[in-house]
Design an enzyme around this catalytic site. Structure first.
Site, PDB file in Angstrom:
ATOM      1  N   SER A 112       0.903  -1.094   0.023  1.00  0.00           N
ATOM      2  CA  SER A 112       0.079   0.116   0.148  1.00  0.00           C
ATOM      3  C   SER A 112       0.999   1.266  -0.076  1.00  0.00           C
ATOM      4  CB  SER A 112      -1.069  -0.207   1.359  1.00  0.00           C
ATOM      5  OG  SER A 112      -1.753   0.718   1.106  1.00  0.00           O
TER       6      SER A 112
ATOM      7  N   HIS B 135      -3.138  -1.229  -3.161  1.00  0.00           N
ATOM      8  CA  HIS B 135      -4.366  -0.359  -2.922  1.00  0.00           C
ATOM      9  C   HIS B 135      -4.271   0.961  -3.624  1.00  0.00           C
ATOM     10  CE1 HIS B 135      -4.299  -2.041   1.683  1.00  0.00           C
ATOM     11  NE2 HIS B 135      -4.845  -2.755   0.747  1.00  0.00           N
TER      12      HIS B 135
ATOM     13  N   ASP C  56      -3.857  -4.578   6.269  1.00  0.00           N
ATOM     14  CA  ASP C  56      -4.446  -5.510   5.124  1.00  0.00           C
ATOM     15  C   ASP C  56      -3.156  -6.323   4.787  1.00  0.00           C
ATOM     16  OD1 ASP C  56      -5.961  -6.600   3.231  1.00  0.00           O
ATOM     17  OD2 ASP C  56      -5.530  -5.056   1.778  1.00  0.00           O
TER      18      ASP C  56
END
Lengths: 273, 195
Positions: B15, B42, B133
């Site tokens: 990310s 992401h 995540d």
């Protein structure tokens, strides 16, 4: 970590639901179906597949809750703005040549894509001539769609999407807002009917100039995709349009020879005559 | 020439702060290895994205469509606004259910499906990121017999993601970017040696 559902357990669940409740998930794509069951078990504090099966056998209300959860109802207004812009530029001028325009939103969830469409049609001066049929498997979603309540916190994103899609008005002129929700004006919604339709089992019910079925195919396996493509072919007027989700493909289906691409990037197709 | 690899799938998640690392890894990529690489980062949704093209400057990358077969010696990038999964029949499956950790694509979703589809032949790599995540997904890859590598938190621009993964998965190996590049190159070398 919740124990992974095995493939056998998944098949057992699918056939139990089919036998007991008549819903047939056997041609749903396996990986996401398994994930939905898994998530539901976490959400409902169910420890294992045996416990889930027992509850399903004994409790119809519990099944309804689960069915609501595992059928995906996520949707957005003007998702993929450039799709809507392409629709407006390439498809609406053709639709304008029909005295009555019939549109089917298959798998409409809570209606956000339908509301996007009516705004587009309104700005093209076509809404008056349109009859919009919006269907979904999920009765609870349809009830929400009929109320046209949209969480207010989403409206900022949707306004951005609307502008990117080439929207020409003040987006807020299409709804009234209270503290929590935006409500799409009922005058805009008068040509929409919402009703239940199951793409797995139900048949042709009308003839359309445009069918929108975006991000529904991804939950189906190839056999079911083929069936639904045949259903759409039979439901389209000659040269009628079909719109799929941006990452959905016809390439892997034999039915693709009966359609031609209008926009390969934005997944807009047309029934060959 | 096909070169066997101990892995059929290398799944990389990241990310905030992961793009420069990804670019560097891809530059060193063992493309001749007979395995698939899948990248889950992401991304913003509903805005035109040049990410696949930017990364393609380093190596050819495609965004898979639903039901597309997973091929080896290809690099795939999870598309915007979808979760990317793999079916056990070796095809891609997309999913538009709610975001996880505020993210769609979510690394956890992809890693879990990689664990189920590839078992011990999966390698998961987690890079810099400001969310948790990927940690649970990496736990599943390792539980299925696969391997986990995490960017050394000290070298990550945002350490939340690598720290969360290391906390949840003590078996995961922390590595600097240089070590990761070295690991991937070794993979290529040993595979060539086996030939």
């Amino acid at each position: 970590m919740i124990k992974e559902i095995s493939n056998e357990e998944l098949e057992t669940l699918v056939s139990l639901i089919h036998r007991q409740y008549g819903y047939d998930f056997s041609d749903y794509a396996r990986s996401s179906l398994k994930r939905r069951f898994q998530r539901f078990m976490g959400y409902a504090y169910i420890g294992g597949v045996n416990e889930l099966s027992d509850r399903l056998l004994q409790d119809a209300t519990f099944f309804e809750r689960m069915a609501q959860f595992i059928t995906v109802n996520v949707t957005e207004m003007f998702r993929d703005p450039l799709f809507y812009k392409t629709l407006k530029d390439l498809v609406l001028p053709r639709l304008a040549t029909y005295p009555t325009i019939k549109i089917w939103h298959a798998g409409c969830a809570t209606g956000e894509e339908v509301f996007s469409m009516i705004i587009l049609l309104q700005e093209a001066g076509l809404l008056e001539r349109c009859r919009i049929y919006a269907t979904d498997l999920n009765a609870v979603s349809l009830l929400k769609a009929e109320k046209a309540l949209i969480p207010l916190k989403c409206m900022k994103d949707y306004t951005q999407n609307y502008l990117q899609a080439g929207g020409m008005e003040d987006f807020s002129s299409y709804y009234t807002a209270d503290d929590e929700h935006a409500v799409i004006h009922s005058a805009l919604r008068r040509n929409i009917v919402f009703f239940q339709h199951n793409l797995v089992t139900d048949q042709v019910f009308n003839e359309f100039q445009l069918i929108c079925c975006r991000n529904v195919f991804i939950y189906f396996n190839r056999q079911l995709q083929d069936r639904v493509l045949r259903l759409f072919y039979d439901s389209l007027a000659p040269l009628g349009y079909l719109a799929l989700g941006l990452k959905e493909s016809m390439m892997f289906s034999e039915e693709s020879i009966r359609f031609e691409a209008v926009s390969a990037v934005h997944k807009i197709f047309r029934r060959k005559s | 020439m096909q070169i066997p690899s101990p892995y059929d799938m290398i799944a990389i998640g990241g990310s905030a702060g992961s793009l420069p690392v990804l670019a560097e890894l891809l530059e060193q990529l063992p493309v001749s290895i007979d395995c698939t690489m899948m990248i889950i980062v992401h991304r913003l949704k509903n805005v035109p994205s040049d990410l696949d093209r930017l990364l393609s400057l380093k190596a050819p990358i495609t965004e898979p469509e639903d039901k597309q077969p997973v091929l080896s010696r290809r690099i795939y990038l999870a598309p915007q606004n979808y979760h990317l999964l793999i079916e056990t029949d070796g095809t891609f499956a997309l999913d538009y259910s709610e975001p996880l950790h505020y993210s769609r694509p979510s690394i956890d979703v992809s890693f879990a499906s990689v664990a189920a589809a590839y078992g011990p032949r999966a390698l998961g790599i987690l890079l810099s990121g400001a969310s948790k995540d990927g940690a649970a997904g990496m736990q599943q890859i390792i539980a299925a017999g696969g391997t986990g590598i995490v960017q050394d938190p000290a070298s990550a621009l945002f350490d939340t993601m690598p720290l969360a993964a290391l906390e949840l998965c003590p078996e995961a190996q922390p590595m600097s970017i240089t070590d990761m590049v070295h690991f991937l190159t070794e993979l290529k070398m040993s595979a060539e040696h086996d030939q």
